[in-house]
Scaffold this motif. Structure first.
Motif, PDB file in Angstrom:
ATOM      1  N   SER A   4       0.828  -1.200   0.000  1.00 65.10           N
ATOM      2  CA  SER A   4       0.000   0.000   0.000  1.00 65.10           C
ATOM      3  C   SER A   4       0.869   1.260   0.000  1.00 65.10           C
ATOM      4  N   GLN A   5       2.001   1.198   0.699  1.00 71.76           N
ATOM      5  CA  GLN A   5       2.906   2.352   0.701  1.00 71.76           C
ATOM      6  C   GLN A   5       3.507   2.570  -0.688  1.00 71.76           C
ATOM      7  N   ALA A   7       2.116   1.682  -3.513  1.00 74.20           N
ATOM      8  CA  ALA A   7       1.043   2.199  -4.365  1.00 74.20           C
ATOM      9  C   ALA A   7       0.841   3.690  -4.134  1.00 74.20           C
ATOM     10  N   GLY A   8       1.064   4.127  -2.901  1.00 78.24           N
ATOM     11  CA  GLY A   8       0.910   5.544  -2.589  1.00 78.24           C
ATOM     12  C   GLY A   8       1.950   6.419  -3.248  1.00 78.24           C
ATOM     13  N   ALA A   9       3.065   5.820  -3.683  1.00 77.90           N
ATOM     14  CA  ALA A   9       4.114   6.579  -4.364  1.00 77.90           C
ATOM     15  C   ALA A   9       3.798   6.818  -5.828  1.00 77.90           C
ATOM     16  N   LEU A  10       2.733   6.190  -6.344  1.00 81.36           N
ATOM     17  CA  LEU A  10       2.370   6.313  -7.743  1.00 81.36           C
ATOM     18  C   LEU A  10       1.425   7.485  -7.972  1.00 81.36           C
ATOM     19  N   SER A  11       1.418   7.997  -9.199  1.00 72.33           N
ATOM     20  CA  SER A  11       0.481   9.068  -9.555  1.00 72.33           C
ATOM     21  C   SER A  11      -0.948   8.552  -9.511  1.00 72.33           C
ATOM     22  N   PHE A  12      -1.147   7.315  -9.944  1.00 74.52           N
ATOM     23  CA  PHE A  12      -2.450   6.666  -9.795  1.00 74.52           C
ATOM     24  C   PHE A  12      -2.275   5.163  -9.906  1.00 74.52           C
ATOM     25  N   PHE A  13      -3.212   4.424  -9.317  1.00 73.70           N
ATOM     26  CA  PHE A  13      -3.272   2.980  -9.451  1.00 73.70           C
ATOM     27  C   PHE A  13      -4.723   2.598  -9.689  1.00 73.70           C
ATOM     28  N   ILE A 123       2.854  -3.060  -8.980  1.00 68.27           N
ATOM     29  CA  ILE A 123       3.025  -1.925  -8.076  1.00 68.27           C
ATOM     30  C   ILE A 123       4.489  -1.762  -7.688  1.00 68.27           C
ATOM     31  N   SER A 124       5.158  -2.875  -7.398  1.00 70.05           N
ATOM     32  CA  SER A 124       6.557  -2.796  -7.010  1.00 70.05           C
ATOM     33  C   SER A 124       7.412  -2.242  -8.147  1.00 70.05           C
ATOM     34  N   ALA A 125       7.201  -2.749  -9.370  1.00 70.99           N
ATOM     35  CA  ALA A 125       8.017  -2.313 -10.508  1.00 70.99           C
ATOM     36  C   ALA A 125       7.778  -0.845 -10.824  1.00 70.99           C
TER      37      ALA A 125
END
Length: 326
Positions: A4-5, A7-13, A123-125
């Motif tokens: 979840s952390q 995913a939070g670093a992404l502009s959107f998921f 998400i990790s990549a």
């Protein structure tokens, strides 16, 4: 860092909730056919993924280093064609080396969007990519990219779209499935958008068979690991030592085929289901179709795509194509 952390670093998921891979169903169905087979997508557990990375570094496997060499040579041309502020969309779990090389070549790319059916890997990549490219908008879409994905309904930034599909992954599909996939990718394009796709070339039998049966035995270990995974995850009791790896060029179908060959008569069970194999019988695990430029151009045209230009290495081993809507 938790999922979840990251995913939070992404502009959107966006999670489009694709159906999970049905490993057991695919294995039981495939091994019940007259020509036993298992889809190659099941190679990639953690061990299989690591072994594939090792394959790309072997002397015999030319595909990855040849494509990377072409990307180095054409960086300026790609940047000119894509223009400033491109939005790169990559279906599948691509090589970080390749996507880094492409993004570095482009003129101030606006965004990178990754698509993959495996949520955790995706998400990790994508989060790792966001860490490496400060200021780049990075989004992720959990979806099966072989199916229709409604990109226009998702929060993708404006900009010219460049769909990046390297590695000759298109060659793993049967011709009709490859055409269907290209039609799906075409559906993501608007006027002026493009696809940058890699496709391996037809060449001598020796070069091709050696590439998929390297002297170090890494590809053999990669193929046999599929049986180990079945034993571990699907309650199997297959004697892995009773199988050998085989890679053979099928000239009629213009493809390298990978098989697992039973070295003796044997029987085994998987999740309580019994199977028997005679000595010499095989499990077909992968196809890797090879193309001439004319044949790939015809395939693209059948999907409503035009080859605007293409680039090859000096030996003519591999080609990258720039495709736009016909």
């Amino acid at each position: 860092m938790t999922l979840s952390q990251k995913a939070g670093a992404l502009s959107f998921f966006e999670d489009l909730h694709p159906p999970k891979s049905r490993f057991l169903d695919d294995v039981l169905t495939g091994l019940s056919q007259s020509q036993k087979m298992i889809p190659p997508k099941h190679f990639y557990d953690a061990k299989g993924s690591a072994l594939f990375d090792d394959i790309t570094g072997t002397d015999d496997y030319y595909v990855t280093r040849t494509e990377l060499g072409i990307l180095d040579e054409i960086a300026g041309d790609i940047a000119s064609r894509a223009g400033r502020g491109a939005v790169v969309i990559e279906p599948g779990s691509g090589s970080s080396v390749k996507i880094d090389k492409l993004l570095n070549a482009l003129d101030q790319p606006a965004a990178y969007i990754g698509l993959d059916i495996s949520k955790e890997h995706l998400i990790s990549a994508c989060a790792d990519l966001a860490d490496r490219f400060d200021g780049l908008s990075v989004g992720a879409i959990c979806a099966d990219f072989t199916q229709a994905v409604p990109l226009d309904n998702l929060p993708i930034p404006d900009g010219r779209r460049l769909v990046f599909f390297p590695g000759s992954t298109i060659g793993n599909f049967e011709p009709e499935d490859a055409r269907s996939l290209l039609k799906t990718l075409r559906g993501w394009l608007r006027p002026g958008d493009a696809i940058l796709i890699g496709a391996d070339r037809v060449k001598s039998r020796d070069v091709l068979e050696n590439a998929y049966d390297d002297q170090q035995g890494v590809t053999a270990a990669f193929n046999l690991n599929l049986l180990t995974r079945i034993n571990r995850e699907l309650d199997g009791d297959i004697d892995v030592a009773a199988f050998s790896h085989r890679a053979v060029w099928n000239d009629t179908r213009s493809r390298v085929e990978m098989h697992l060959v039973a070295d003796r008569d044997l029987s085994f069970t998987i999740s309580g289901r019994s199977f028997e194999m005679a000595a010499g019988e095989t499990i077909h695990t992968e196809n890797s179709h090879k193309f001439t430029v004319d044949r790939f151009t015809e395939l693209a045209a059948s999907a409503g795509l035009s080859v605007m230009t293409h680039w090859s290495d000096e030996r003519g081993y591999f080609t990258l194509y720039w495709l736009e809507r016909s």
